[in-house]
Design a protein around this motif. Structure first.
Motif, PDB file in Angstrom:
ATOM      1  N   TRP A  51       0.841  -1.197   0.000  1.00 37.45           N
ATOM      2  CA  TRP A  51       0.000   0.000   0.000  1.00 37.45           C
ATOM      3  C   TRP A  51       0.880   1.252   0.000  1.00 37.45           C
ATOM      4  O   TRP A  51       1.867   1.337   0.724  1.00 37.45           O
ATOM      5  CB  TRP A  51      -0.898   0.003   1.231  1.00 37.45           C
ATOM      6  N   LEU A  52       0.494   2.227  -0.818  1.00 37.89           N
ATOM      7  CA  LEU A  52       1.242   3.475  -0.910  1.00 37.89           C
ATOM      8  C   LEU A  52       0.447   4.666  -0.390  1.00 37.89           C
ATOM      9  O   LEU A  52       0.981   5.495   0.357  1.00 37.89           O
ATOM     10  CB  LEU A  52       1.662   3.739  -2.360  1.00 37.89           C
ATOM     11  N   ALA A  53      -0.804   4.782  -0.799  1.00 36.01           N
ATOM     12  CA  ALA A  53      -1.622   5.926  -0.413  1.00 36.01           C
ATOM     13  C   ALA A  53      -3.066   5.660  -0.784  1.00 36.01           C
ATOM     14  O   ALA A  53      -3.369   4.785  -1.602  1.00 36.01           O
ATOM     15  CB  ALA A  53      -1.133   7.203  -1.104  1.00 36.01           C
ATOM     16  N   THR A  54      -3.968   6.426  -0.174  1.00 35.57           N
ATOM     17  CA  THR A  54      -5.378   6.406  -0.540  1.00 35.57           C
ATOM     18  C   THR A  54      -5.822   7.832  -0.798  1.00 35.57           C
ATOM     19  O   THR A  54      -5.547   8.729   0.007  1.00 35.57           O
ATOM     20  CB  THR A  54      -6.238   5.777   0.568  1.00 35.57           C
ATOM     21  N   ALA A  93       1.668  -0.962  -5.074  1.00 30.54           N
ATOM     22  CA  ALA A  93       2.752  -1.385  -5.960  1.00 30.54           C
ATOM     23  C   ALA A  93       3.044  -2.855  -5.691  1.00 30.54           C
ATOM     24  O   ALA A  93       2.916  -3.330  -4.557  1.00 30.54           O
ATOM     25  CB  ALA A  93       4.003  -0.545  -5.748  1.00 30.54           C
ATOM     26  N   ASP A  94       3.434  -3.596  -6.756  1.00 27.94           N
ATOM     27  CA  ASP A  94       3.789  -4.995  -6.555  1.00 27.94           C
ATOM     28  C   ASP A  94       5.275  -5.119  -6.250  1.00 27.94           C
ATOM     29  O   ASP A  94       5.971  -4.122  -6.044  1.00 27.94           O
ATOM     30  CB  ASP A  94       3.376  -5.847  -7.757  1.00 27.94           C
ATOM     31  N   SER A  95       5.790  -6.342  -6.218  1.00 24.93           N
ATOM     32  CA  SER A  95       7.176  -6.572  -5.828  1.00 24.93           C
ATOM     33  C   SER A  95       8.183  -5.988  -6.808  1.00 24.93           C
ATOM     34  O   SER A  95       9.349  -5.799  -6.479  1.00 24.93           O
ATOM     35  CB  SER A  95       7.436  -8.072  -5.669  1.00 24.93           C
ATOM     36  N   THR A  96       7.719  -5.696  -8.035  1.00 26.12           N
ATOM     37  CA  THR A  96       8.601  -5.087  -9.035  1.00 26.12           C
ATOM     38  C   THR A  96       8.392  -3.580  -9.126  1.00 26.12           C
ATOM     39  O   THR A  96       8.912  -2.932 -10.033  1.00 26.12           O
ATOM     40  CB  THR A  96       8.350  -5.708 -10.423  1.00 26.12           C
ATOM     41  N   ASP A  97       7.586  -3.036  -8.202  1.00 27.97           N
ATOM     42  CA  ASP A  97       7.221  -1.616  -8.174  1.00 27.97           C
ATOM     43  C   ASP A  97       6.261  -1.223  -9.294  1.00 27.97           C
ATOM     44  O   ASP A  97       6.075  -0.027  -9.554  1.00 27.97           O
ATOM     45  CB  ASP A  97       8.454  -0.703  -8.202  1.00 27.97           C
ATOM     46  N   ALA A  98       5.658  -2.195  -9.966  1.00 23.28           N
ATOM     47  CA  ALA A  98       4.621  -1.884 -10.946  1.00 23.28           C
ATOM     48  C   ALA A  98       3.402  -1.329 -10.216  1.00 23.28           C
ATOM     49  O   ALA A  98       3.040  -1.804  -9.140  1.00 23.28           O
ATOM     50  CB  ALA A  98       4.241  -3.126 -11.741  1.00 23.28           C
ATOM     51  N   ALA A  99       2.769  -0.321 -10.801  1.00 24.83           N
ATOM     52  CA  ALA A  99       1.668   0.372 -10.138  1.00 24.83           C
ATOM     53  C   ALA A  99       0.355  -0.385 -10.276  1.00 24.83           C
ATOM     54  O   ALA A  99       0.021  -0.906 -11.342  1.00 24.83           O
ATOM     55  CB  ALA A  99       1.518   1.769 -10.722  1.00 24.83           C
ATOM     56  N   CYS A 100      -0.421  -0.419  -9.185  1.00 28.59           N
ATOM     57  CA  CYS A 100      -1.774  -0.947  -9.179  1.00 28.59           C
ATOM     58  C   CYS A 100      -2.678   0.083  -8.517  1.00 28.59           C
ATOM     59  O   CYS A 100      -2.269   0.738  -7.556  1.00 28.59           O
ATOM     60  CB  CYS A 100      -1.856  -2.270  -8.423  1.00 28.59           C
ATOM     61  N   THR A 123      -7.810   9.371 -16.389  1.00 31.29           N
ATOM     62  CA  THR A 123      -6.953   9.829 -17.481  1.00 31.29           C
ATOM     63  C   THR A 123      -5.525   9.451 -17.142  1.00 31.29           C
ATOM     64  O   THR A 123      -4.962   9.927 -16.145  1.00 31.29           O
ATOM     65  CB  THR A 123      -7.059  11.353 -17.685  1.00 31.29           C
ATOM     66  N   LEU A 124      -4.946   8.574 -17.957  1.00 32.25           N
ATOM     67  CA  LEU A 124      -3.605   8.060 -17.704  1.00 32.25           C
ATOM     68  C   LEU A 124      -2.568   8.920 -18.414  1.00 32.25           C
ATOM     69  O   LEU A 124      -2.829   9.496 -19.472  1.00 32.25           O
ATOM     70  CB  LEU A 124      -3.494   6.619 -18.188  1.00 32.25           C
ATOM     71  N   ALA A 125      -1.391   9.007 -17.828  1.00 31.19           N
ATOM     72  CA  ALA A 125      -0.290   9.696 -18.480  1.00 31.19           C
ATOM     73  C   ALA A 125       0.077   8.940 -19.757  1.00 31.19           C
ATOM     74  O   ALA A 125      -0.249   7.753 -19.926  1.00 31.19           O
ATOM     75  CB  ALA A 125       0.912   9.782 -17.542  1.00 31.19           C
ATOM     76  N   ASP A 126       0.750   9.636 -20.648  1.00 28.85           N
ATOM     77  CA  ASP A 126       1.051   9.096 -21.981  1.00 28.85           C
ATOM     78  C   ASP A 126       1.647   7.692 -21.922  1.00 28.85           C
ATOM     79  O   ASP A 126       2.655   7.461 -21.250  1.00 28.85           O
ATOM     80  CB  ASP A 126       2.029  10.011 -22.722  1.00 28.85           C
ATOM     81  N   GLY A 127       0.994   6.775 -22.622  1.00 32.84           N
ATOM     82  CA  GLY A 127       1.585   5.460 -22.852  1.00 32.84           C
ATOM     83  C   GLY A 127       1.269   4.398 -21.830  1.00 32.84           C
ATOM     84  O   GLY A 127       1.488   3.212 -22.088  1.00 32.84           O
ATOM     85  N   TRP A 128       0.749   4.756 -20.644  1.00 30.27           N
ATOM     86  CA  TRP A 128       0.474   3.732 -19.643  1.00 30.27           C
ATOM     87  C   TRP A 128      -0.732   2.897 -20.064  1.00 30.27           C
ATOM     88  O   TRP A 128      -1.752   3.432 -20.500  1.00 30.27           O
ATOM     89  CB  TRP A 128       0.232   4.376 -18.279  1.00 30.27           C
ATOM     90  N   LEU A 182      -9.763  -3.640  -9.410  1.00 29.48           N
ATOM     91  CA  LEU A 182      -8.321  -3.475  -9.235  1.00 29.48           C
ATOM     92  C   LEU A 182      -7.676  -3.409 -10.607  1.00 29.48           C
ATOM     93  O   LEU A 182      -7.870  -4.301 -11.436  1.00 29.48           O
ATOM     94  CB  LEU A 182      -7.724  -4.633  -8.430  1.00 29.48           C
ATOM     95  N   LEU A 183      -6.917  -2.339 -10.841  1.00 29.89           N
ATOM     96  CA  LEU A 183      -6.226  -2.139 -12.113  1.00 29.89           C
ATOM     97  C   LEU A 183      -4.725  -2.273 -11.924  1.00 29.89           C
ATOM     98  O   LEU A 183      -4.182  -1.952 -10.865  1.00 29.89           O
ATOM     99  CB  LEU A 183      -6.523  -0.742 -12.678  1.00 29.89           C
ATOM    100  N   ARG A 184      -4.066  -2.732 -12.979  1.00 32.18           N
ATOM    101  CA  ARG A 184      -2.604  -2.760 -13.016  1.00 32.18           C
ATOM    102  C   ARG A 184      -2.155  -1.946 -14.218  1.00 32.18           C
ATOM    103  O   ARG A 184      -2.722  -2.070 -15.308  1.00 32.18           O
ATOM    104  CB  ARG A 184      -2.086  -4.199 -13.122  1.00 32.18           C
ATOM    105  N   LEU A 185      -1.139  -1.102 -14.046  1.00 33.41           N
ATOM    106  CA  LEU A 185      -0.673  -0.243 -15.116  1.00 33.41           C
ATOM    107  C   LEU A 185       0.672  -0.748 -15.633  1.00 33.41           C
ATOM    108  O   LEU A 185       1.626  -0.910 -14.858  1.00 33.41           O
ATOM    109  CB  LEU A 185      -0.514   1.202 -14.627  1.00 33.41           C
TER     110      LEU A 185
END
Length: 310
Positions: free
Chosen positions: A149-152, A184-191, A208-213, A247-250
């Motif tokens: 968990w990072l933030a809410t 974030a997962d164990s590889t720091d990928a954002a969820c 609205t996602l930043a470019d390319g995500w 739950l989304l993964r980017l």
């Protein structure tokens, strides 16, 4: 939280409780759906419990209001989902319900049927609601257990104790009322855990996602992640039932030019010393460009220090 005059009083009590009892887990309830209206204490309650739990390396659980009784009103399926979603968005590790069996009749409490009727043992409609909800929570919980968990944050409206959504390098805008759990997962990928903040009505939440995500959504049975369509403006629309959640993964941008600095440019780096620290901390940042800002967040996701970088 509702038993204390201020959030600070509640925070101090929970910290003292942990110090005195050394529990293996923190668990409490906060029933917001009252006959006279919503108490609006749930976010403060969950944020405080989560903050103290993380500071002490403990898991924390939440108990969900289900049975109508005393000053607490009837809850719908959407209200059940909404409560669950608020706890999960803050990184809770377990969910329980009050209550499974309908309690024995007691003057002044006016117990209404819970999942199992008093006296007959018959199942009520709540039984099927919770069965279906738990079928989704089991695989979702297994996935969340492997995330950090990072933030809410809250978009559209911010409840007492909540932190408003702030655009960043992953998510630049949110349209609609939503509770956003950042992981974030164990590889720091954002969820991102996205919940409809309306417990009574279906809503569409647009990110609205930043470019390319590139976003993907965890299936309800947890078996796979399904890619989601992103329109020309970088938006992904999520149609959510009352109180519902996904739950989304980017995935990182597919275009290397979006993730690799141009030849000859500086690489962004951050050093913190000492680490861990208590008291004075020094941050050394190199390679920052444009309107860069350094922020420090507490364990509940609140910004406690911020400074623009030259």
């Amino acid at each position: 939280r509702g038993a204390f005059w201020t959030p600070a009083d509640f925070q101090a009590y929970v910290e003292q409780y942990v110090s005195a009892t050394h529990p293996a887990v923190l668990c409490n309830n906060q029933y917001d759906f009252q006959v006279t209206g919503d108490a609006r204490y749930l976010t403060e309650n969950v944020a405080t419990l989560g903050s103290v739990a993380r500071a002490n390396g403990l898991p924390f659980w939440g108990i969900i209001q289900l049975v109508e009784h005393y000053i607490f009103r009837h809850v719908t399926e959407g209200m059940l989902r909404w409560q669950v979603a608020q706890w999960l968005a803050w990184g809770a590790h377990g969910i329980g319900y009050f209550t499974y069996w309908t309690p024995a009749p007691l003057p002044g409490y006016g117990w209404q049927p819970a999942m199992i009727e008093w006296g007959t043992g018959a199942r009520t409609p709540y039984y099927d609601m919770v069965t279906a909800l738990n079928a989704r929570l089991a695989p979702l919980g297994d996935t969340l257990a492997g995330l950090r968990w990072l933030a809410t944050q809250h978009a559209g409206s911010v409840p007492p104790g909540g932190v408003p959504f702030v655009p960043d390098t992953l998510l630049t805008a949110v349209a609609g009322r939503a509770t956003l759990g950042r992981f974030a997962d164990s590889t720091d990928a954002a969820c991102i855990f996205v919940a409809n903040a309306d417990s009574l009505s279906p809503r569409t939440v647009s990110l609205t996602l930043a470019d390319g995500w590139r976003p993907s959504r965890l299936r309800d049975d947890g078996s796979a992640w399904d890619s989601l369509a992103v329109d020309a403006n970088g938006q992904v629309a999520l149609a959510l039932d009352a109180g519902d959640f996904v739950l989304l993964r980017l995935a990182a941008p597919a275009n290397p030019a979006l993730v690799e600095p141009p030849a000859g440019s500086a690489t962004l780096s951050l050093r913190v010393a000492p680490n861990p620290a208590s008291g004075l901390v020094r941050f050394d940042v190199t390679g920052a460009a444009g309107a860069a800002r350094l922020e420090v967040l507490d364990l509940s996701g609140r910004a406690v220090w911020s400074r623009a970088l030259p």
